[in-house]
Design an enzyme around this catalytic site. Structure first.
Site, short mmCIF file in Angstrom:
data_model
loop_
_atom_site.label_atom_id
_atom_site.label_comp_id
_atom_site.label_asym_id
_atom_site.label_seq_id
_atom_site.Cartn_x
_atom_site.Cartn_y
_atom_site.Cartn_z
N ARG A 8 -7.44 0.79 -12.56
CA ARG A 8 -8.61 0.76 -11.65
C ARG A 8 -9.89 1.05 -12.40
O ARG A 8 -10.96 0.56 -12.04
CB ARG A 8 -8.44 1.81 -10.55
CG ARG A 8 -7.44 1.43 -9.53
CD ARG A 8 -7.12 2.60 -8.63
NE ARG A 8 -5.95 2.25 -7.85
CZ ARG A 8 -5.02 3.12 -7.46
NH1 ARG A 8 -5.15 4.39 -7.75
NH2 ARG A 8 -3.99 2.71 -6.77
N SER A 28 0.82 -1.22 0.00
CA SER A 28 0.00 0.00 0.00
C SER A 28 0.86 1.26 0.00
O SER A 28 0.40 2.32 -0.43
CB SER A 28 -0.92 0.02 1.24
OG SER A 28 -1.78 -1.09 1.20
N GLU A 53 -4.46 -3.04 -6.79
CA GLU A 53 -4.77 -1.70 -7.33
C GLU A 53 -5.34 -0.78 -6.25
O GLU A 53 -6.26 -0.02 -6.50
CB GLU A 53 -5.79 -1.81 -8.48
CG GLU A 53 -5.43 -2.80 -9.55
CD GLU A 53 -4.46 -2.25 -10.57
OE1 GLU A 53 -4.20 -1.04 -10.53
OE2 GLU A 53 -3.97 -3.05 -11.38
P1 FAD Z 1 -0.41 -4.20 2.74
O1 FAD Z 1 -0.10 -2.87 2.16
O2 FAD Z 1 0.60 -4.82 3.64
O3 FAD Z 1 -1.79 -4.09 3.53
C1 FAD Z 1 -2.25 -5.09 4.44
C2 FAD Z 1 -3.54 -4.59 5.08
O4 FAD Z 1 -3.28 -3.38 5.79
C3 FAD Z 1 -4.62 -4.24 4.05
O5 FAD Z 1 -5.89 -4.55 4.57
C4 FAD Z 1 -4.48 -2.74 3.90
O6 FAD Z 1 -5.64 -2.09 3.45
C5 FAD Z 1 -4.14 -2.35 5.33
N1 FAD Z 1 -3.44 -1.06 5.36
C6 FAD Z 1 -2.21 -0.74 4.88
N2 FAD Z 1 -1.94 0.55 5.07
C7 FAD Z 1 -3.03 1.08 5.69
C8 FAD Z 1 -3.38 2.38 6.14
N3 FAD Z 1 -2.55 3.42 6.01
N4 FAD Z 1 -4.57 2.55 6.74
C9 FAD Z 1 -5.44 1.52 6.87
N5 FAD Z 1 -5.18 0.27 6.45
C10 FAD Z 1 -3.99 0.05 5.88
N6 FAD Z 1 1.35 -5.29 -7.72
C11 FAD Z 1 2.07 -4.77 -8.79
O7 FAD Z 1 2.92 -3.89 -8.63
N7 FAD Z 1 1.86 -5.27 -10.04
C12 FAD Z 1 0.96 -6.27 -10.29
O8 FAD Z 1 0.80 -6.69 -11.46
C13 FAD Z 1 0.21 -6.82 -9.21
N8 FAD Z 1 -0.64 -7.87 -9.41
C14 FAD Z 1 -1.23 -8.47 -8.31
C15 FAD Z 1 -1.98 -9.65 -8.48
C16 FAD Z 1 -2.55 -10.29 -7.39
C17 FAD Z 1 -3.30 -11.56 -7.59
C18 FAD Z 1 -2.43 -9.72 -6.10
C19 FAD Z 1 -3.06 -10.38 -4.93
C20 FAD Z 1 -1.70 -8.57 -5.91
C21 FAD Z 1 -1.07 -7.93 -7.00
N9 FAD Z 1 -0.27 -6.80 -6.84
C22 FAD Z 1 0.45 -6.28 -7.90
C23 FAD Z 1 0.00 -6.29 -5.50
C24 FAD Z 1 -1.10 -5.42 -4.91
O9 FAD Z 1 -1.16 -4.20 -5.59
C25 FAD Z 1 -0.83 -5.28 -3.41
O10 FAD Z 1 -1.11 -6.53 -2.85
C26 FAD Z 1 -1.67 -4.18 -2.77
O11 FAD Z 1 -1.19 -2.92 -3.13
C27 FAD Z 1 -1.66 -4.28 -1.23
O12 FAD Z 1 -0.35 -4.40 -0.75
P2 FAD Z 1 0.00 -5.58 0.29
O13 FAD Z 1 -0.52 -6.85 -0.22
O14 FAD Z 1 1.46 -5.47 0.57
O15 FAD Z 1 -0.81 -5.24 1.61
#
Ligand code: FAD
Length: 393
Positions: A252, A147, A372
């Protein structure tokens, strides 16, 4: 005693969404639906079960104009945003994996080159990516930074006229099958984008296994170990996080239409099933509790579809703001996931079988809810637009 009347000819379009579309938009939507019915839908359960992405369909999707569909020139179809959205809707009505492929190829990989690339980069990659003879991916997320991409650790440093990249990217759609990766890295001047062709020494990928979601889609890690790139590999127009964030905003937009498709397909499966499944000597569609579920879902679906088309019209008018995209992504994915889960309940035990689409859509939408921009982050983007305060930092 219940009375039977003739149900609507098209119960999936209760509000007559077609009435607010142009003939051309309806034609494009129908063409995509026909392609998916012929080439994709018959195999989806098997592909999902076997975690297989049908890469061989990429040139067919290219020939249909689906790749980089809303971009101009370089072999792209150059349609309006609503047509692109409707194509995404049909793709995700089949499977989120296909919509993801098209979104990443067109709105992330191709858009990053189209918007921020040099003329040479555009000439080299866009026609092949549009034709589906080359595949692209977009590496922003890292193992420790999802994120909050501002914290990224992937570094690019200058070495004479070259750049040397080190780091890793995680959860990258199309990563393992990509011919070119748009990789975002921190530099002394801030975040910059680089085009990394497959086969560049030091660049490797590893597919992520044991996914319970988006199984008919390739998701990979990217590793960069002293990857040497010439100066021309950098996307010259992109400076700072604005570069990748502009691409995500594009992708998005496809999602907020796509989610409507996943919801529609789930509702279709539930309506058919409820009509034919008999319990207590009557179709379960005749029970009030089932009808309440169906009615609530049809209302939510109509609202989501109207919101998507409205946002598409704003985009076509050049007036779509990022927080409005957040409204669409947050609402439409959340509603679609609720619909897919509710449809699963209508199918009872059969609802857990891949013979029916709702559980596949529900599982896929778990990823769509997260990627996204998670639903929490989009909520806070809207909160910031309303209050002027960024609660996520
Ligand atoms: P984290 O950021 O660690 O978040 C974990 C939880 O904490 C979530 O519920 C989140 O909402 C919450 N959280 C985090 N910060 C805050 C805040 N400030 N306030 C409140 N809540 C918060 N990425 C790419 O770059 N390219 C791709 O092509 C791509 N494809 C993907 C395909 C799949 C199948 C999946 C599952 C993911 C893909 N992603 C890709 C990655 C995706 O964009 C990230 O998983 C997403 O941005 C969330 O990051 P994270 O999984 O590290 O979760």
């Amino acid at each position: 005693m219940s009375t039977r009347t003739t149900p609507l000819a098209d119960p999936l379009d209760l509000i007559d969404l077609a009435a607010v579309l142009t003939d051309e938009e309806r034609d494009i939507q129908a063409t995509v639906a026909t392609f998916l019915a012929d080439r994709v839908r018959p195999h989806l359960a098997e592909w999902f079960e076997n975690a297989h992405f049908a890469r061989e369909l990429a040139p067919e999707m290219g020939a249909l104009g689906l790749l980089g569909m809303h971009l101009d020139g370089y072999g792209c179809a150059g349609t309006n945003a609503v047509s692109y959205g409707l194509a995404c809707l049909e793709l995700e009505a089949a499977d989120s994996g296909f919509r993801s492929f098209v979104s990443v190829q067109g709105s992330l990989a191709m858009y990053s080159i189209h918007r921020w690339g040099s003329e040479e980069q555009k000439q080299e990659w866009l026609p092949r990516l549009a034709a589906g003879t080359a595949i692209g991916c977009f590496g922003l997320t890292e193992p420790d930074f999802g994120s909050n991409p501002a914290g990224m650790r992937t570094r690019a440093v200058r070495d004479g006229g070259d750049w040397i990249l080190n780091g890793s990217k995680m959860w990258i759609t199309n990563g393992g099958i990509a011919d070119v990766a748009t990789v975002w890295a921190d530099t002394d001047e801030g975040v910059r984008g680089f085009l990394v062709p497959r086969g560049t020494p030091g660049f490797s990928t590893r597919d992520i296994r044991q996914k319970m979601s988006l199984r008919a889609s390739v998701t990979s890690e990217l590793h960069l170990a002293d990857v040497r790139l010439p100066a021309e590999a950098r996307l010259p127009g992109a400076a700072g996080l604005r570069g990748p964030l502009s691409c995500l905003n594009e992708a998005r937009f496809g999602i907020l239409f796509g989610a409507v498709g996943a919801g529609r397909d789930s509702l279709q499966a539930a309506l058919r099933y409820a009509d034919s499944r008999v319990q207590f000597d009557r179709p379960i569609s005749g029970f009030q509790l089932t009808q309440r579920k169906l009615a609530d879902m049809a209302v939510a679906l109509g609202n989501s579809a109207l919101l998507a088309v409205h946002l598409g019209r704003l985009k076509d008018g050049g007036r779509l703001r990022p927080e409005q995209v957040s409204v669409g992504k947050l609402n439409n994915v959340r509603e679609a996931l609720t619909i897919a889960r509710e449809c699963r309940t209508i199918l009872g035990a059969n609802g857990i079988s891949l013979e029916y689409s709702p559980i596949r859509h529900a599982n896929n939408l778990e990823s769509v809810l997260t990627y996204e921009g998670t639903s929490e982050i989009h909520t806070l983007v809207i909160g910031q637009a309303l209050t002027g305060q960024a609660a996520y930092r």
